[in-house]
Enzyme design. Structure first.
Site, PDB file in Angstrom:
ATOM      1  N   THR A  17     -58.552 -68.107  12.237  1.00  0.00           N
ATOM      2  CA  THR A  17     -57.302 -68.614  12.816  1.00  0.00           C
ATOM      3  C   THR A  17     -57.431 -70.036  13.364  1.00  0.00           C
ATOM      4  O   THR A  17     -56.441 -70.630  13.759  1.00  0.00           O
ATOM      5  CB  THR A  17     -56.793 -67.673  13.937  1.00  0.00           C
ATOM      6  OG1 THR A  17     -57.847 -67.500  14.885  1.00  0.00           O
ATOM      7  CG2 THR A  17     -56.390 -66.319  13.381  1.00  0.00           C
ATOM      8  N   GLY A  18     -58.642 -70.607  13.353  1.00  0.00           N
ATOM      9  CA  GLY A  18     -58.796 -72.019  13.728  1.00  0.00           C
ATOM     10  C   GLY A  18     -58.306 -72.903  12.601  1.00  0.00           C
ATOM     11  O   GLY A  18     -58.122 -72.434  11.475  1.00  0.00           O
ATOM     12  N   SER A  19     -58.098 -74.187  12.852  1.00  0.00           N
ATOM     13  CA  SER A  19     -57.498 -75.031  11.821  1.00  0.00           C
ATOM     14  C   SER A  19     -58.417 -75.183  10.610  1.00  0.00           C
ATOM     15  O   SER A  19     -57.971 -75.040   9.469  1.00  0.00           O
ATOM     16  CB  SER A  19     -57.107 -76.392  12.397  1.00  0.00           C
ATOM     17  OG  SER A  19     -58.267 -77.083  12.804  1.00  0.00           O
ATOM     18  N   LYS A  43     -57.372 -61.341  18.005  1.00  0.00           N
ATOM     19  CA  LYS A  43     -56.223 -61.579  17.122  1.00  0.00           C
ATOM     20  C   LYS A  43     -56.130 -60.549  15.995  1.00  0.00           C
ATOM     21  O   LYS A  43     -55.446 -60.764  14.995  1.00  0.00           O
ATOM     22  CB  LYS A  43     -56.290 -62.996  16.551  1.00  0.00           C
ATOM     23  CG  LYS A  43     -56.179 -64.048  17.652  1.00  0.00           C
ATOM     24  CD  LYS A  43     -55.787 -65.415  17.144  1.00  0.00           C
ATOM     25  CE  LYS A  43     -55.590 -66.368  18.328  1.00  0.00           C
ATOM     26  NZ  LYS A  43     -55.426 -67.756  17.923  1.00  0.00           N
ATOM     27  N   ILE A  96     -70.922 -72.665   8.327  1.00  0.00           N
ATOM     28  CA  ILE A  96     -70.489 -74.038   8.029  1.00  0.00           C
ATOM     29  C   ILE A  96     -70.614 -74.928   9.279  1.00  0.00           C
ATOM     30  O   ILE A  96     -70.877 -76.117   9.184  1.00  0.00           O
ATOM     31  CB  ILE A  96     -69.012 -74.040   7.547  1.00  0.00           C
ATOM     32  CG1 ILE A  96     -68.767 -72.973   6.477  1.00  0.00           C
ATOM     33  CG2 ILE A  96     -68.603 -75.421   7.068  1.00  0.00           C
ATOM     34  CD1 ILE A  96     -69.564 -73.105   5.211  1.00  0.00           C
ATOM     35  N   THR A  97     -70.416 -74.338  10.432  1.00  0.00           N
ATOM     36  CA  THR A  97     -70.368 -75.061  11.712  1.00  0.00           C
ATOM     37  C   THR A  97     -71.499 -76.060  11.901  1.00  0.00           C
ATOM     38  O   THR A  97     -72.665 -75.745  11.687  1.00  0.00           O
ATOM     39  CB  THR A  97     -70.420 -74.041  12.871  1.00  0.00           C
ATOM     40  OG1 THR A  97     -69.417 -73.054  12.645  1.00  0.00           O
ATOM     41  CG2 THR A  97     -70.207 -74.725  14.219  1.00  0.00           C
ATOM     42  N   GLU A  98     -71.144 -77.263  12.353  1.00  0.00           N
ATOM     43  CA  GLU A  98     -72.123 -78.285  12.690  1.00  0.00           C
ATOM     44  C   GLU A  98     -72.271 -78.353  14.208  1.00  0.00           C
ATOM     45  O   GLU A  98     -71.294 -78.210  14.930  1.00  0.00           O
ATOM     46  CB  GLU A  98     -71.649 -79.654  12.166  1.00  0.00           C
ATOM     47  CG  GLU A  98     -72.589 -80.780  12.557  1.00  0.00           C
ATOM     48  CD  GLU A  98     -72.184 -82.126  11.955  1.00  0.00           C
ATOM     49  OE1 GLU A  98     -71.132 -82.204  11.308  1.00  0.00           O
ATOM     50  OE2 GLU A  98     -72.952 -83.081  12.167  1.00  0.00           O
ATOM     51  N   TYR A 159     -71.972 -83.162  -3.863  1.00  0.00           N
ATOM     52  CA  TYR A 159     -70.776 -83.364  -4.681  1.00  0.00           C
ATOM     53  C   TYR A 159     -71.072 -84.418  -5.746  1.00  0.00           C
ATOM     54  O   TYR A 159     -70.690 -84.294  -6.899  1.00  0.00           O
ATOM     55  CB  TYR A 159     -69.579 -83.828  -3.846  1.00  0.00           C
ATOM     56  CG  TYR A 159     -69.271 -82.988  -2.621  1.00  0.00           C
ATOM     57  CD1 TYR A 159     -69.743 -81.682  -2.506  1.00  0.00           C
ATOM     58  CD2 TYR A 159     -68.484 -83.490  -1.591  1.00  0.00           C
ATOM     59  CE1 TYR A 159     -69.457 -80.931  -1.377  1.00  0.00           C
ATOM     60  CE2 TYR A 159     -68.194 -82.752  -0.474  1.00  0.00           C
ATOM     61  CZ  TYR A 159     -68.687 -81.467  -0.358  1.00  0.00           C
ATOM     62  OH  TYR A 159     -68.407 -80.737   0.765  1.00  0.00           O
ATOM     63  N   GLU A 209     -84.019 -84.736   1.698  1.00  0.00           N
ATOM     64  CA  GLU A 209     -83.886 -85.952   2.501  1.00  0.00           C
ATOM     65  C   GLU A 209     -85.066 -86.040   3.455  1.00  0.00           C
ATOM     66  O   GLU A 209     -85.866 -85.103   3.549  1.00  0.00           O
ATOM     67  CB  GLU A 209     -82.553 -85.976   3.250  1.00  0.00           C
ATOM     68  CG  GLU A 209     -82.372 -84.836   4.230  1.00  0.00           C
ATOM     69  CD  GLU A 209     -80.947 -84.762   4.806  1.00  0.00           C
ATOM     70  OE1 GLU A 209     -79.994 -85.192   4.136  1.00  0.00           O
ATOM     71  OE2 GLU A 209     -80.795 -84.261   5.922  1.00  0.00           O
ATOM     72  N   HIS A 247     -77.692 -86.291  10.123  1.00  0.00           N
ATOM     73  CA  HIS A 247     -78.126 -84.898  10.247  1.00  0.00           C
ATOM     74  C   HIS A 247     -79.167 -84.774  11.353  1.00  0.00           C
ATOM     75  O   HIS A 247     -80.059 -85.613  11.457  1.00  0.00           O
ATOM     76  CB  HIS A 247     -78.778 -84.421   8.935  1.00  0.00           C
ATOM     77  CG  HIS A 247     -77.783 -84.182   7.836  1.00  0.00           C
ATOM     78  ND1 HIS A 247     -78.116 -84.280   6.514  1.00  0.00           N
ATOM     79  CD2 HIS A 247     -76.480 -83.850   7.870  1.00  0.00           C
ATOM     80  CE1 HIS A 247     -77.045 -84.008   5.768  1.00  0.00           C
ATOM     81  NE2 HIS A 247     -76.041 -83.747   6.573  1.00  0.00           N
TER      82      HIS A 247
END
Lengths: 290, 395
Positions: A17-19, A43, A96-98, A159, A209, A247
């Site tokens: 429900t977050g953007s 929710k 996914i969270t950073e 990508y 990297e 990073h």
């Protein structure tokens, strides 16, 4: 075949429900992923454009049969969200969270590694098996089903690599963004084992990297255990020591973790290393020629 | 986030890690008063900057003035502070420009029997924090690790449990510590490990860690870096931040939610994503240019952020051209193009601008740029972009 996820994978989103959670949940569903539900504590009972929301992961799994999750909850709650998914029996967890505190990940890492679940991330774009299942924030349309297994510590650079392999007509089996943090759930070696065993994957592209020693460890593993062609690229040849390059994990400390060392280790293991980021696709072609 | 030695020692004191008495001073008179107040026969006046190697480092244009000075009177303490405050100290970690000393820490002396090294970091390979100790106190630990790695002894620990008693015994044996000093270690080492976890450190280093003549174990230095990702758990750290120690443009970028590192070259880079930003620097160098910075605008950059990014890039007088490299995934090329056009109006470009756009909504984005009056050199791929900016900046 592919690795980790395919058309049969059922996915939920923690933090639906977050953007960001909502936006990417719908993006994944549009891509064709079986997006069966979401979780936001308090929710439960609501829905996000027809996707049911649950209070707990346990409930979501019981109701939907989900076996994968993508996590978008804010950093203070991410470790807890991963543990909740693990507890509910989810097999593929993409965080996914950073910005997750590293000490939280020490705790989570041990529990994940003791289980049969796979954690991708945190601080990662997620993973995708082109044409079948997308879990994460990558733009789906640049991918094509194909033969290259792509694994990377970076998002946009992945990508770029996908774009190049698609343009060369190679396509991808499964692409995995490992994440840019010092501690991530899955290593290059974990994925090398899976790509090696996967029929669809004919070649492997590893994008590393500066910082840490994951690439050196992967190089040693390739030498001993991988028979498929492997190409690689290392970002950060020009990065100055002691400075964090975006990073949290991309830092040369105490003279260790430089690009030069990593490239040398990769080449010594017979891996084709792309000299610039523009040559990643070509490096795969070269590696496949032998 | 880094803090000063005197701040680290205050936190050590709160956490039960033994330190000496000390007083921070910003003027020579304060330093003299601090000496009197400490009431000993000696005191050490130590420059407070966010860099190591202070003892061997010297003040620019005054090579006899070292960053750490042993003093035996209030007058000597005053003179030492005079020689340091407001001056630039150059150490192996500061670079040739040095860092301005704005504060000194006047610390009581002690009777040193042995100097050791102690440091705690995250061992990424095993995903656990590791306590490292060495008999080579006072040395650069990187040098020790390179030349005599067998002199560094390590114990990993579980953050929830801390360092076990047997681990301390193992380390003491290897360090040649026994009796009363080993008892002191049994308190000191676990206390440091708890400190590392409870305060969310990325690095906690004590070099030297000393054993005194009466077998006390004392932290004679405190080099602390906090995990930036954990700052939300420690709102009090805001007060510990010393903005004077941070690069101004990096600070500005941080406030705008951008990830920026200043470098020495003349080609400014604006890129989305850390990996792509790093490799953009690499390919500039590969084609003979020198990047002026690392700049990641992130996945969801808006017009304000991109505009601020351009301001920061162009405020660097070395920048003779800018390369924009965007692979639109979540960030749309149209957003970036719009922001670029907007930024050119508010900031104004007087240097060549090479733009490479790819990914989501790329056609529309390119069209927007073509139809605007921004003077853009278009590039088709990264190699093309790098060659064009190197040519345009005339290197």
């Amino acid at each position: 075949m592919s690795i980790l996820i395919d058309a049969s994978t059922k996915v939920i989103c923690q933090g639906i429900t977050g953007s960001a959670g909502k936006f990417h949940t719908l993006g994944c569903r549009d891509y064709g992923t079986q997006l069966v539900g979401g979780v936001t504590p308090g929710k439960g009972g609501q829905d996000v454009e027809g996707i049911p929301v649950f209070d707990t992961v346990e409930e979501a799994v019981a109701e939907t049969g989900a076996d994968a999750t993508m996590i978008f909850v804010p950093p203070p709650f991410t470790a807890d969200a991963i543990l909740e998914a693990l507890d509910a029996g989810i097999k593929v967890i993409a965080a996914i969270t950073e910005g997750v505190p590293v000490i939280d990940m020490v705790r989570v890492y041990e529990k994940v590694r003791a289980s049969d679940a796979v954690l991708i991330g945190p601080n990662c774009p997620g993973l995708i098996t082109p044409g079948q299942c997308k879990i994460g924030i990558m733009p789906g349309y640049i991918h094509n089903p194909g033969k290259v297994g792509v694994m990377s510590r970076s998002g946009t650079l992945t990508y770029e690599a996908v774009w190049q392999t698609s343009a060369l007509g190679l396509g991808q089996s499964t692409c995995v963004g490992l994440g840019g943090d010092p501690i991530v759930g899955t290593s290059f070696i974990d994925l090398l084992k899976r790509y090696q065993a996967d029929d669809q994957t004919e070649a492997i592209l590893m994008i590393g990297e500066i910082g840490g020693s994951a690439e050196e460890e992967a190089a040693a593993f390739v030498k001993e255990h991988v028979t498929k062609p492997v190409a690689a690229f290392i970002a950060g040849r020009t990065a100055p020591p002691g400075k964090r390059m975006g990073h949290a994990g991309a830092i040369i400390s105490g003279g260790k973790g430089t690009a030069t060392e990593k490239v040398a280790a990769l080449e010594a293991a017979g891996i084709t290393v792309a000299p610039t980021p523009a040559d990643m696709g070509q490096a795969v072609v070269d590696a496949m020629k032998g | 986030m880094k803090i000063h030695e005197y701040q680290g020692k205050e936190l050590f004191r709160q956490a039960g890690v033994p330190v000496l008495d000390g007083i921070v001073a910003t003027t020579p008179d304060e330093a003299a008063a601090a000496y009197e107040k400490l009431g000993g026969k000696i005191a050490v006046v130590k420059s407070q900057i966010h860099a190591g190697g202070r003892g061997k480092g010297t003040i620019i244009d005054n090579p006899k003035q070292h960053g750490v000075v042993l003093t035996k009177s209030a007058d000597e303490a005053r003179a030492a502070a005079e020689g340091l405050l407001g001056k630039k100290l150059v150490t192996i970690q500061t670079g040739p420009a040095g860092q301005t000393v704005n504060k000194v820490f006047v610390e009581a002396g002690c009777d040193i029997a042995r100097e050791l090294y102690l440091g705690i970091v995250l061992d990424r390979a095993v995903a656990k924090p590791v306590l490292m100790v060495s008999t080579e106190g006072g040395m650069e630990i990187e040098t020790v690790a390179e030349k005599t790695p067998e002199l560094i002894h390590k114990e990993h620990f579980d953050p929830a449990v801390g360092l076990e008693a047997y681990q301390v015994r193992k380390l003491c044996k290897k360090l040649g510590i026994s009796g009363a000093a080993a008892k002191a270690a049994a308190k000191f080492m676990p206390a440091m490990c708890r400190f590392y976890v409870d305060y969310d450190c990325e690095l906690a280093e004590v070099n030297p860690l000393v054993i005194t003549g009466d077998n006390q174990m004392i932290a004679l230095d405190a080099k602390i870096t906090f995990d930036n990702n954990a700052l939300f758990r420690h709102p009090d750290y805001t007060d510990l931040r010393d903005l004077a120690e941070e690069e101004e443009s990096e600070l500005r970028a941080g406030n705008a939610g951008l990830s920026y590192v200043k470098l020495e070259g003349n080609i400014g880079c604006l890129v989305n994503g850390a990996g792509l930003a790093m490799s953009t620097m690499d390919i500039i160098k590969y084609h003979g240019g020198q990047p002026a910075n690392f700049l990641d605008v992130g996945g969801s950059a808006n017009t304000e952020q991109v505009t601020e990014a351009f301001r920061i890039l162009l405020s660097d007088p070395n920048v003779k051209g800018v390369l924009v490299n965007i692979f639109g995934g979540i960030a749309r090329c149209t957003t970036i193009a719009g922001a670029l056009i907007e930024a050119s109006k508010t900031v104004g470009f007087d240097v060549p601008l090479v733009v490479r756009l790819e990914g989501t909504e790329v056609e529309e984005g390119r069209k927007m740029l073509a139809e605007s009056d921004v003077d853009v050199i278009n590039a088709t791929d990264i190699t093309d972009a790098a060659k064009k900016i190197v040519a345009a900046t005339g290197v």
